[in-house]
Motif scaffolding. Structure first.
Motif, short mmCIF file in Angstrom:
data_model
loop_
_atom_site.label_atom_id
_atom_site.label_comp_id
_atom_site.label_asym_id
_atom_site.label_seq_id
_atom_site.Cartn_x
_atom_site.Cartn_y
_atom_site.Cartn_z
N GLY A 92 0.79 -1.23 0.00
CA GLY A 92 0.00 0.00 0.00
C GLY A 92 0.82 1.27 0.00
N SER A 93 2.05 1.20 0.51
CA SER A 93 2.89 2.40 0.53
C SER A 93 3.42 2.75 -0.87
CB SER A 93 4.05 2.22 1.51
OG SER A 93 4.92 1.21 1.06
N ALA A 141 -7.36 -0.02 4.24
CA ALA A 141 -7.47 1.23 3.50
C ALA A 141 -6.14 1.98 3.51
CB ALA A 141 -8.55 2.12 4.11
N ILE A 142 -5.94 2.73 2.45
CA ILE A 142 -4.79 3.64 2.38
C ILE A 142 -5.34 5.04 2.14
CG2 ILE A 142 -3.10 1.97 1.55
CD1 ILE A 142 -3.51 3.13 -1.24
N ARG A 143 -4.61 6.02 2.61
CA ARG A 143 -4.92 7.42 2.32
C ARG A 143 -3.98 7.83 1.19
NH1 ARG A 143 -6.53 9.96 6.58
NH2 ARG A 143 -4.87 9.11 7.82
N TYR A 144 -4.53 8.54 0.23
CA TYR A 144 -3.69 9.03 -0.87
C TYR A 144 -3.96 10.52 -1.04
CZ TYR A 144 -7.88 8.84 -3.82
OH TYR A 144 -9.13 9.03 -4.33
N GLU A 145 -2.98 11.18 -1.62
CA GLU A 145 -3.10 12.61 -1.84
C GLU A 145 -2.97 12.91 -3.32
OE1 GLU A 145 -1.53 16.01 0.86
OE2 GLU A 145 0.05 15.56 -0.60
N VAL A 146 -3.81 13.81 -3.78
CA VAL A 146 -3.78 14.28 -5.16
C VAL A 146 -3.45 15.76 -5.11
CG1 VAL A 146 -5.13 14.64 -7.26
CG2 VAL A 146 -5.50 12.59 -5.88
N ARG A 147 -2.46 16.17 -5.89
CA ARG A 147 -2.09 17.59 -5.94
C ARG A 147 -2.31 18.12 -7.34
NH1 ARG A 147 3.47 17.03 -2.64
NH2 ARG A 147 2.53 16.74 -0.61
N ILE A 148 -3.00 19.24 -7.40
CA ILE A 148 -3.21 19.93 -8.67
C ILE A 148 -2.80 21.37 -8.42
CG2 ILE A 148 -4.89 20.58 -10.42
CD1 ILE A 148 -6.58 18.17 -9.42
#
Length: 168
Positions: free
Chosen positions: A22-23, A48-55
């Motif tokens: 997951g990492s 579950a994993i937390r993910y980040e989206v950057r725009i």
């Protein structure tokens, strides 16, 4: 549904090792800048994993949960995209000779994404999947090449039971 496949030139076990970490999610999932496990033991059911989206200057943090897992063969995820809703992402890992066929099937489940789902959205998902599978293939094939480079000369590699290869 957006379905795409890719032949990855390594064993299915190598591909599964990347999917099961997951990492490493952000390494191969397009649009994701970071990822970290937040619940359970990825890829077990309910983990579950937390993910980040950057725009640009914007940053969104969401979760992806495992909805189905057949170790080494299938991983089905529900990705939460916040106000856009959730999507089902099914990943099948199949042996294909000495290589691995990976099939990704994604479609919106809930929220705004399911309301505006159309041919144009399908086309965008197809482009995203092409890039995502290329990233996954690059990671897996590089790691397989590195493993092969480190293998002592003359050592025979066994691809598993029933393949006819002799072990060293």
């Amino acid at each position: 549904m957006a379905v795409r496949h890719r032949l990855i030139r390594t064993r299915p076990q190598s591909v599964w090792a990347v999917l099961a970490d997951g990492s490493r999610y952000a390494e191969w999932v397009v649009g994701t800048s970071t990822s970290e496990p937040v619940r359970g033991h990825w890829p077990e059911l309910g983990a579950a994993i937390r993910y980040e989206v950057r725009i640009g200057p914007l940053s969104l943090s969401n979760n992806t949960m495992v909805r189905r897992c057949v170790p080494g063969e299938a991983l089905e995820l529900e990705a939460d995209a916040g106000p856009l809703g959730t999507a089902r992402i099914a990943i099948d890992v199949r042996p294909w000779g000495d290589d691995c066929l990976v099939i990704v099937d994604e479609h919106p489940l809930r929220g705004a994404g399911s309301l505006v789902h159309n041919v144009a959205v399908e086309a965008l998902i197809q482009i995203r999947h092409r890039t995502m599978l290329a990233r996954l293939a690059g990671i897996c094939e590089r790691e397989a090449a590195e493993e092969e480079r480190r293998r002592p000369l003359g050592q025979v590699v066994s691809h598993g039971p029933g393949t006819g290869d002799a072990g060293a």
